[in-house]
Design an enzyme around this catalytic site. Structure first.
Site, PDB file in Angstrom:
ATOM      1  N   HIS A   1      -2.272   1.552  -9.252  1.00  0.00           N
ATOM      2  CA  HIS A   1      -3.455   0.780  -9.665  1.00  0.00           C
ATOM      3  C   HIS A   1      -3.384  -0.669  -9.149  1.00  0.00           C
ATOM      4  O   HIS A   1      -4.416  -1.327  -9.032  1.00  0.00           O
ATOM      5  CB  HIS A   1      -3.554   0.724 -11.194  1.00  0.00           C
ATOM      6  CG  HIS A   1      -4.143   1.944 -11.835  1.00  0.00           C
ATOM      7  ND1 HIS A   1      -3.466   3.139 -11.930  1.00  0.00           N
ATOM      8  CD2 HIS A   1      -5.353   2.147 -12.431  1.00  0.00           C
ATOM      9  CE1 HIS A   1      -4.238   4.021 -12.567  1.00  0.00           C
ATOM     10  NE2 HIS A   1      -5.384   3.445 -12.881  1.00  0.00           N
TER      11      HIS A   1
ATOM     12  N   CYS B   1       2.938   0.396  -9.020  1.00  0.00           N
ATOM     13  CA  CYS B   1       1.963   1.256  -9.697  1.00  0.00           C
ATOM     14  C   CYS B   1       0.758   1.287  -8.767  1.00  0.00           C
ATOM     15  O   CYS B   1       0.336   0.244  -8.250  1.00  0.00           O
ATOM     16  CB  CYS B   1       1.570   0.667 -11.054  1.00  0.00           C
ATOM     17  SG  CYS B   1       0.103   1.462 -11.782  1.00  0.00           S
TER      18      CYS B   1
ATOM     19  N   GLU C   1      -8.705  -0.204 -15.370  1.00  0.00           N
ATOM     20  CA  GLU C   1      -9.618   0.912 -15.637  1.00  0.00           C
ATOM     21  C   GLU C   1     -10.910   0.408 -16.278  1.00  0.00           C
ATOM     22  O   GLU C   1     -11.979   0.943 -16.012  1.00  0.00           O
ATOM     23  CB  GLU C   1      -8.948   1.944 -16.556  1.00  0.00           C
ATOM     24  CG  GLU C   1      -7.864   2.776 -15.861  1.00  0.00           C
ATOM     25  CD  GLU C   1      -8.412   3.809 -14.887  1.00  0.00           C
ATOM     26  OE1 GLU C   1      -9.466   4.393 -15.186  1.00  0.00           O
ATOM     27  OE2 GLU C   1      -7.794   4.016 -13.825  1.00  0.00           O
TER      28      GLU C   1
ATOM     29  N   CYS D   1       1.305   8.429  -7.759  1.00  0.00           N
ATOM     30  CA  CYS D   1       1.523   7.867  -9.086  1.00  0.00           C
ATOM     31  C   CYS D   1       3.014   7.566  -9.216  1.00  0.00           C
ATOM     32  O   CYS D   1       3.843   8.475  -9.166  1.00  0.00           O
ATOM     33  CB  CYS D   1       1.098   8.905 -10.127  1.00  0.00           C
ATOM     34  SG  CYS D   1       1.680   8.517 -11.781  1.00  0.00           S
TER      35      CYS D   1
ATOM     36  N   ASP E   1      -2.938  11.357  -9.619  1.00  0.00           N
ATOM     37  CA  ASP E   1      -2.636  10.141 -10.378  1.00  0.00           C
ATOM     38  C   ASP E   1      -3.299  10.306 -11.753  1.00  0.00           C
ATOM     39  O   ASP E   1      -4.046  11.260 -11.981  1.00  0.00           O
ATOM     40  CB  ASP E   1      -3.195   8.901  -9.660  1.00  0.00           C
ATOM     41  CG  ASP E   1      -2.862   7.625 -10.427  1.00  0.00           C
ATOM     42  OD1 ASP E   1      -1.715   7.479 -10.869  1.00  0.00           O
ATOM     43  OD2 ASP E   1      -3.764   6.785 -10.622  1.00  0.00           O
ATOM     44  N   SER E   2      -3.046   9.333 -12.638  1.00  0.00           N
ATOM     45  CA  SER E   2      -3.688   9.382 -13.950  1.00  0.00           C
ATOM     46  C   SER E   2      -5.188   9.109 -13.848  1.00  0.00           C
ATOM     47  O   SER E   2      -5.944   9.514 -14.719  1.00  0.00           O
ATOM     48  CB  SER E   2      -3.053   8.343 -14.871  1.00  0.00           C
ATOM     49  OG  SER E   2      -3.203   7.058 -14.303  1.00  0.00           O
TER      50      SER E   2
HETATM   51  N1  DGL Z   1      -1.146   4.688 -11.199  1.00  0.00           N
HETATM   52  C1  DGL Z   1      -0.022   5.283 -11.826  1.00  0.00           C
HETATM   53  C2  DGL Z   1       1.271   4.706 -11.379  1.00  0.00           C
HETATM   54  O1  DGL Z   1       1.404   4.452 -10.195  1.00  0.00           O
HETATM   55  C3  DGL Z   1      -0.185   5.559 -13.319  1.00  0.00           C
HETATM   56  C4  DGL Z   1      -0.529   4.381 -14.144  1.00  0.00           C
HETATM   57  C5  DGL Z   1      -0.814   4.757 -15.592  1.00  0.00           C
HETATM   58  O2  DGL Z   1      -1.600   5.676 -15.829  1.00  0.00           O
HETATM   59  O3  DGL Z   1      -0.225   4.104 -16.477  1.00  0.00           O
HETATM   60  O4  DGL Z   1       2.195   4.545 -12.107  1.00  0.00           O
END
Ligand code: DGL
Length: 270
Positions: free
Chosen positions: A182, A180, A148, A72, A9-10
């Site tokens: 997150h 997402c 974050e 992600c 993931d990011s």
């Molecule tokens: N958590 C990731 C997703 O599911 C990436 C979110 C991001 O870095 O913008 O899209």
């Protein structure tokens, strides 16, 4: 046979997927990459996201993982084909495909990064399983930077959530996909703001079920919280390992050891 899963993931988001997998299967052998040098992915162009996916999956393959989990949604939405090519025959598991068949209502909302929402990947995947479902994809540009930053109780985050949920409520959706990885981190806030009869779907649950064929029998009947352990997990990031370890505590309840890695082979000094 023990498998090393490669998750990426990011940054922190993929830990919500890792957590679901550990809850389901116990201490799986796993390599997690958080590409913290380039978070957020979701505000980047499709070209950048595809090139990132290529680099990350190629690195995971070099590290000898036996399957890739795209933890992600943004890369899943825009670069699934790139990931499969870079994985060179290793199985690749994605969240969007896993959750698409789980929608049980005729009007569903998707909260997602701008890149994921603009790609229409959720709409295509869900309509492949049932053409009659109406899908409303809502971009949420502020969520990842705010999550974050770590202040999950801030009024700015609450206001952003209200403004992203409003259009979905207006469309009378009955289920909302957390599109997402997150966003499960702010599930309690979303529940506070939503009527109790609206169901939130975390695609990681469906993904965990899809991994049964790969990981074998799940432990689902046991009490999951007690099982959380990172003993078989290697956590790597591309920047700020200490900050990442600190921020991980909130979600996993453990302060793990985090390695700093470079995805590109280091240049020859000669
Ligand atoms: N958590 C990731 C997703 O599911 C990436 C979110 C991001 O870095 O913008 O899209």
């Amino acid at each position: 046979m023990s498998h090393q899963l490669g998750l990426f993931d990011s940054s922190l988001g993929g830990l919500t997927v890792l957590r679901r997998l550990i809850e389901s299967y116990g201490p799986i052998s796993c390599l997690y990459l958080g590409d913290t040098a380039r978070v957020p992915y979701g505000n980047r162009s499709a070209t950048e996201i595809r090139s990132i996916a290529d680099e990350v999956v190629s690195w995971l393959r070099k590290e000898k993982v036996s399957a890739v989990v795209m933890a992600c949604n943004t890369t899943n939405a825009l670069a699934r084909d790139v990931a499969e090519r870079a994985a060179a025959g290793l199985p690749v598991f994605g969240l969007i495909e896993s959750v698409a068949g789980q929608v049980s209502v005729s009007r569903v909302g998707v909260l997602a990064t701008p890149a994921t929402a603009a790609s229409g990947a959720y709409t295509r995947a869900i309509q492949r399983t049932c053409f009659e479902i109406n899908i409303f994809e809502q971009p949420c540009p502020a969520f990842v930077p705010m999550i974050e930053a770590g202040d999950l109780a801030s009024s700015a985050l609450r206001q952003a959530a209200v403004s992203y949920l409003r259009p979905l409520l207006k469309q009378q959706v009955r289920e909302i996909i957390l599109g997402c990885t997150h966003y499960p981190l702010i599930e309690p806030l979303l529940h506070q703001l939503l009527p109790p009869d609206i169901r939130l779907l975390d695609p990681a649950r469906a993904l965990a079920r899809d991994l049964d064929c790969f990981l074998g029998t799940p432990l689902r009947s046991r009490t999951c919280r007690d099982l959380l352990t990172l003993q078989s997990t290697r956590l790597c990031v591309t920047a700020d390992p200490e900050g990442f370890a600190e921020r991980t505590v909130r979600w996993l309840g453990i302060r793990p050891h985090v390695e700093l890695v470079s995805l590109r082979p280091s240049a020859c000094a000669f």
